[in-house]
Design a protein around this motif. Structure first.
Motif, PDB file in Angstrom:
ATOM      1  N   VAL A   1       0.913  -1.480  -0.042  1.00 60.36           N
ATOM      2  CA  VAL A   1      -0.312   0.221   0.207  1.00 60.36           C
ATOM      3  C   VAL A   1       0.638   0.998   0.009  1.00 60.36           C
ATOM      4  CG1 VAL A   1      -1.334   1.619   1.504  1.00 60.36           C
ATOM      5  CG2 VAL A   1      -2.191  -1.149   1.198  1.00 60.36           C
ATOM      6  N   LEU A   2       2.296   1.411   1.438  1.00 64.91           N
ATOM      7  CA  LEU A   2       3.149   2.508   1.427  1.00 64.91           C
ATOM      8  C   LEU A   2       3.444   2.481  -0.149  1.00 64.91           C
ATOM      9  CD1 LEU A   2       3.804   1.799   4.553  1.00 64.91           C
ATOM     10  CD2 LEU A   2       2.611   3.755   3.968  1.00 64.91           C
ATOM     11  N   SER A   3       3.931   1.868  -0.508  1.00 63.63           N
ATOM     12  CA  SER A   3       5.142   2.227  -2.057  1.00 63.63           C
ATOM     13  C   SER A   3       3.880   2.195  -3.301  1.00 63.63           C
ATOM     14  CB  SER A   3       5.299   0.656  -2.801  1.00 63.63           C
ATOM     15  OG  SER A   3       6.244   0.093  -1.736  1.00 63.63           O
ATOM     16  N   TRP A   4       3.146   1.795  -3.419  1.00 65.14           N
ATOM     17  CA  TRP A   4       2.132   2.156  -4.488  1.00 65.14           C
ATOM     18  C   TRP A   4       1.483   3.516  -4.234  1.00 65.14           C
ATOM     19  CZ3 TRP A   4       0.201  -3.593  -4.843  1.00 65.14           C
ATOM     20  CH2 TRP A   4       0.955  -4.160  -5.763  1.00 65.14           C
ATOM     21  N   GLN A   5       0.677   3.849  -3.317  1.00 65.68           N
ATOM     22  CA  GLN A   5       0.561   4.910  -2.839  1.00 65.68           C
ATOM     23  C   GLN A   5       1.813   7.093  -3.270  1.00 65.68           C
ATOM     24  OE1 GLN A   5       0.072   4.913   1.656  1.00 65.68           O
ATOM     25  NE2 GLN A   5      -2.243   4.899   1.389  1.00 65.68           N
ATOM     26  N   ASN A   6       3.145   5.806  -2.716  1.00 66.16           N
ATOM     27  CA  ASN A   6       4.209   6.517  -3.256  1.00 66.16           C
ATOM     28  C   ASN A   6       4.306   7.201  -4.953  1.00 66.16           C
ATOM     29  OD1 ASN A   6       6.571   8.562  -2.698  1.00 66.16           O
ATOM     30  ND2 ASN A   6       7.957   6.654  -2.986  1.00 66.16           N
ATOM     31  N   ALA A   7       3.995   5.782  -4.875  1.00 69.17           N
ATOM     32  CA  ALA A   7       4.441   5.385  -6.496  1.00 69.17           C
ATOM     33  C   ALA A   7       3.030   6.346  -7.684  1.00 69.17           C
ATOM     34  CB  ALA A   7       4.156   4.324  -7.688  1.00 69.17           C
ATOM     35  N   VAL A   8       2.125   6.122  -7.212  1.00 67.08           N
ATOM     36  CA  VAL A   8       0.586   7.094  -7.899  1.00 67.08           C
ATOM     37  C   VAL A   8       1.555   8.769  -7.283  1.00 67.08           C
ATOM     38  CG1 VAL A   8      -1.807   8.425  -6.542  1.00 67.08           C
ATOM     39  CG2 VAL A   8      -0.764   6.208  -6.499  1.00 67.08           C
ATOM     40  N   GLN A   9       1.865   9.252  -5.932  1.00 70.74           N
ATOM     41  CA  GLN A   9       1.818  10.488  -6.091  1.00 70.74           C
ATOM     42  C   GLN A   9       2.573  10.867  -7.097  1.00 70.74           C
ATOM     43  OE1 GLN A   9       3.190  10.916  -1.294  1.00 70.74           O
ATOM     44  NE2 GLN A   9       1.253  10.540  -1.710  1.00 70.74           N
ATOM     45  N   LEU A  10       3.872  10.393  -6.993  1.00 65.31           N
ATOM     46  CA  LEU A  10       5.226  10.768  -8.428  1.00 65.31           C
ATOM     47  C   LEU A  10       4.483  10.976  -9.031  1.00 65.31           C
ATOM     48  CD1 LEU A  10       8.150   8.197  -6.453  1.00 65.31           C
ATOM     49  CD2 LEU A  10       8.032  10.882  -6.820  1.00 65.31           C
ATOM     50  N   TYR A  11       3.982  10.095  -9.808  1.00 65.02           N
ATOM     51  CA  TYR A  11       2.960  10.046 -11.219  1.00 65.02           C
ATOM     52  C   TYR A  11       2.599  11.169 -11.188  1.00 65.02           C
ATOM     53  CZ  TYR A  11       4.727   5.162 -12.757  1.00 65.02           C
ATOM     54  OH  TYR A  11       5.308   4.024 -12.907  1.00 65.02           O
ATOM     55  N   GLU A  12       1.672  11.442 -10.486  1.00 60.87           N
ATOM     56  CA  GLU A  12       0.788  12.877 -10.337  1.00 60.87           C
ATOM     57  C   GLU A  12       1.888  13.602 -11.025  1.00 60.87           C
ATOM     58  OE1 GLU A  12      -2.487  14.949  -7.625  1.00 60.87           O
ATOM     59  OE2 GLU A  12      -1.738  13.362  -6.630  1.00 60.87           O
ATOM     60  N   ARG A  13       2.699  14.141  -9.494  1.00 64.77           N
ATOM     61  CA  ARG A  13       3.922  14.990 -10.124  1.00 64.77           C
ATOM     62  C   ARG A  13       4.575  15.556 -11.161  1.00 64.77           C
ATOM     63  NH1 ARG A  13       7.462  13.441  -4.367  1.00 64.77           N
ATOM     64  NH2 ARG A  13       5.826  13.981  -3.079  1.00 64.77           N
TER      65      ARG A  13
END
Length: 208
Positions: free
Chosen positions: A73-85
């Motif tokens: 969950v934490l890793s994919w949350q981070n991926a989502v945020q980075l892709y959003e940026r």
């Protein structure tokens, strides 16, 4: 500091005052050097340790495969945020789909639905019909898991229709199999059998 420098510049100033000026200057330069060096070191360290969105996704898969779902969950949350940026909508949508799977694994179905609803918006904006179909199918599976069969059926039907329209046999096969599973859990065995057979037909087209 200004007063000390003014006095030290006087030719009649005592030697200890000139020494104080040199000592102060050295301390000032040392402070500047240390501060700049630390800032540079911190920047380099952060750049080296902050994962890319792709690395975060990979870490999520590795965690998911070994059953560390909260870590996933934490890793994919981070991926989502980075892709959003980075304004990568398709990648962000795919990461949200993965995130929804991790949420389901820890029993957080409402969070899974929220992730997929966000992914659906992004998929729609991206103009990728296959991605859109995939997100719809995932929504159908989550609704099926929480017992909202009508919603599940609607999303799965919409998803497989879009997959067929795009000629994506693999995705159509996957969704039809999910549709068969939903029918089977409802005791609609003959209908489930038809869905499984159609799923196999599409799977054969892909060579799988």
């Amino acid at each position: 500091t200004f007063l000390l420098e003014s006095l030290a510049s006087n030719p009649k100033a005592p030697a200890w005052l000139a020494h104080s000026k040199r000592s102060l200057s050295m301390k000032l330069w040392l402070y500047i050097f240390v501060t700049v060096s630390y800032s540079l070191f911190t920047h380099i360290t952060l750049a080296a340790t902050t994962p890319t969105p792709e690395q975060s996704e990979e870490q999520g898969w590795l965690a998911f495969q070994r059953g560390a779902f909260e870590e996933a969950v934490l890793s994919w949350q981070n991926a989502v945020q980075l892709y959003e940026r980075q304004k990568k909508r398709e990648n962000q949508a795919e990461a949200l789909v993965h995130l929804s799977q991790a949420y389901q694994a820890v029993g957080q179905y409402q969070e899974a639905l929220k992730a997929l609803e966000s992914a659906l918006v992004l998929a729609d904006k991206s103009g990728d019909p296959v991605l859109h179909a995939s997100v719809l199918a995932n929504l159908g599976n989550v609704y099926g898991a929480i017992g909202q069969v009508d919603k599940a059926a609607g999303y799965l039907h919409d998803g497989v229709s879009r997959a067929k329209a795009q000629g994506d046999a693999q995705l159509a096969s996957i969704i039809l199999n999910d549709w068969g599973n939903l029918l089977w859990t409802q005791g609609r065995f003959s209908e489930a059998s038809v869905a499984y057979k159609e799923s196999k037909t599409f799977a054969d087209k892909t060579g799988n």
